[in-house]
Write a protein that holds these residues in place. Structure first.
Motif, mmCIF file in Angstrom:
data_model
loop_
_atom_site.group_PDB
_atom_site.id
_atom_site.type_symbol
_atom_site.label_atom_id
_atom_site.label_comp_id
_atom_site.label_asym_id
_atom_site.label_seq_id
_atom_site.Cartn_x
_atom_site.Cartn_y
_atom_site.Cartn_z
ATOM 1 N N UNK A 178 -20.584 -37.471 -16.606
ATOM 2 C CA UNK A 178 -20.237 -36.102 -16.949
ATOM 3 C C UNK A 178 -19.492 -35.989 -18.265
ATOM 4 N N UNK A 179 -19.739 -34.891 -18.962
ATOM 5 C CA UNK A 179 -18.978 -34.555 -20.144
ATOM 6 C C UNK A 179 -17.654 -33.911 -19.765
ATOM 7 N N UNK A 180 -16.841 -33.570 -20.754
ATOM 8 C CA UNK A 180 -15.512 -33.014 -20.493
ATOM 9 C C UNK A 180 -15.528 -31.548 -20.076
ATOM 10 N N UNK A 193 -20.233 -27.964 -16.742
ATOM 11 C CA UNK A 193 -20.344 -29.375 -17.082
ATOM 12 C C UNK A 193 -21.783 -29.748 -17.363
ATOM 13 N N UNK A 223 -24.062 -28.144 -14.598
ATOM 14 C CA UNK A 223 -23.353 -27.765 -13.384
ATOM 15 C C UNK A 223 -22.345 -26.664 -13.704
ATOM 16 N N UNK A 252 -14.804 -24.622 -20.687
ATOM 17 C CA UNK A 252 -14.174 -23.614 -19.840
ATOM 18 C C UNK A 252 -14.518 -22.243 -20.395
ATOM 19 N N UNK A 269 -18.554 -27.546 -7.221
ATOM 20 C CA UNK A 269 -19.469 -27.989 -8.275
ATOM 21 C C UNK A 269 -20.901 -27.714 -7.829
ATOM 22 N N UNK A 270 -21.561 -26.814 -8.557
ATOM 23 C CA UNK A 270 -22.910 -26.390 -8.189
ATOM 24 C C UNK A 270 -23.913 -26.814 -9.255
ATOM 25 N N UNK A 277 -15.858 -23.493 -15.112
ATOM 26 C CA UNK A 277 -16.063 -24.680 -15.931
ATOM 27 C C UNK A 277 -17.535 -25.029 -15.869
ATOM 28 N N UNK A 335 -18.694 -25.165 -12.141
ATOM 29 C CA UNK A 335 -17.619 -25.437 -11.183
ATOM 30 C C UNK A 335 -16.639 -24.276 -11.174
ATOM 31 N N UNK A 349 -14.011 -33.843 -16.777
ATOM 32 C CA UNK A 349 -15.217 -33.970 -15.976
ATOM 33 C C UNK A 349 -15.064 -35.035 -14.908
ATOM 34 N N UNK A 350 -15.867 -34.956 -13.845
ATOM 35 C CA UNK A 350 -15.837 -35.983 -12.801
ATOM 36 C C UNK A 350 -16.208 -37.351 -13.374
#
Lengths: 109, 114
Positions: free
Chosen positions: B105-107, B90, B35, B110, B43-44, B88, B37, A42-43
């Motif tokens: 943000x989390x990891x 998030x 979000x 996918x 990233x939306x 992805x 991505x 993640x960012x």
């Protein structure tokens, strides 16, 4: 159409060189954030700038917010391979964050 | 480690199916954001919840829905999945409604739709 335009899209440089990434918009933001993202993760928030003309330094990284709060830049001095990643800018309007498409930075050893 | 957890890390499913993605915010954070991505869209922002209530919507499809539970964890439900939903996903959290700039943000999850 992205609210925030980032340039360049890709940047590949040698270790020790400097680089600058730009983030531009026609919209005014209450704050602007820079994130770094590595593949599959993640960012990660690097910095937030809130005042027009503000400059923030984080070790070798310098962030600047434009006077009109519509644009920003990220400058890295003496880049290292560990700086490799996707750099994203994000602008806050109301309760929403809009992200740029990102700049992929590769620093070669 | 941002303190935001997401499960599962990977999800592979077929078109037409329904999946649920789960997110636990950082301890003390009341606001949760979702979000998407993808390579072509970046990233939306999809949707935001604050203390159990929906507060902002972005480019979220009608086939997608979310909710935040009393313990503050959130779930994103994706139904009638299409190939183009592969991306992805998030989750991010922030302490309060006003602090949207302090999003962690989390990891990510996918999602692959076959």
């Amino acid at each position: 159409t992205q609210l925030l335009e980032q340039s360049p899209q890709f940047l590949s440089i040698q270790e020790g060189e400097n680089l600058t990434v730009y983030c531009n918009s026609s919209s005014v933001f209450s704050s602007l954030q820079w994130y770094r993202q590595e593949p599959g993760e993640g960012p990660v928030l690097l910095v937030t700038v809130v005042t027009g003309g503000e400059v923030k330094k984080l070790k070798r990284l310098t962030f600047q917010f434009g006077d009109a709060r519509k644009d920003s830049s990220l400058h890295i001095t003496a880049a290292q391979p560990g700086d490799t990643g996707l750099y994203l800018c994000a602008g806050a309007i109301g309760y929403k964050l809009s992200f740029g498409a990102g700049t992929t930075v590769t620093v070669r050893a | 480690d941002s303190g935001v957890t997401q499960t599962p890390k990977h999800l592979i499913t077929a078109t037409g199916q329904r999946v649920t993605l789960r997110c636990s915010p950082r301890s003390g954070d009341l606001s949760v954001y979702w979000y998407q991505q993808s390579l072509d869209q970046g990233l939306q922002f999809l949707i935001q919840y604050y203390n159990g209530e929906e507060r902002a919507k972005g480019n979220i499809l009608e086939r997608f829905s979310a909710q935040q539970f009393p313990d503050l964890h959130s779930e994103l439900n994706l139904s009638s999945l299409e190939l183009g939903d592969s991306a992805l996903y998030f989750c991010a959290s922030s302490p309060s409604l006003a602090q949207i700039r302090l999003q962690y943000f989390g990891p990510g999850t996918r999602l692959t739709v076959l």
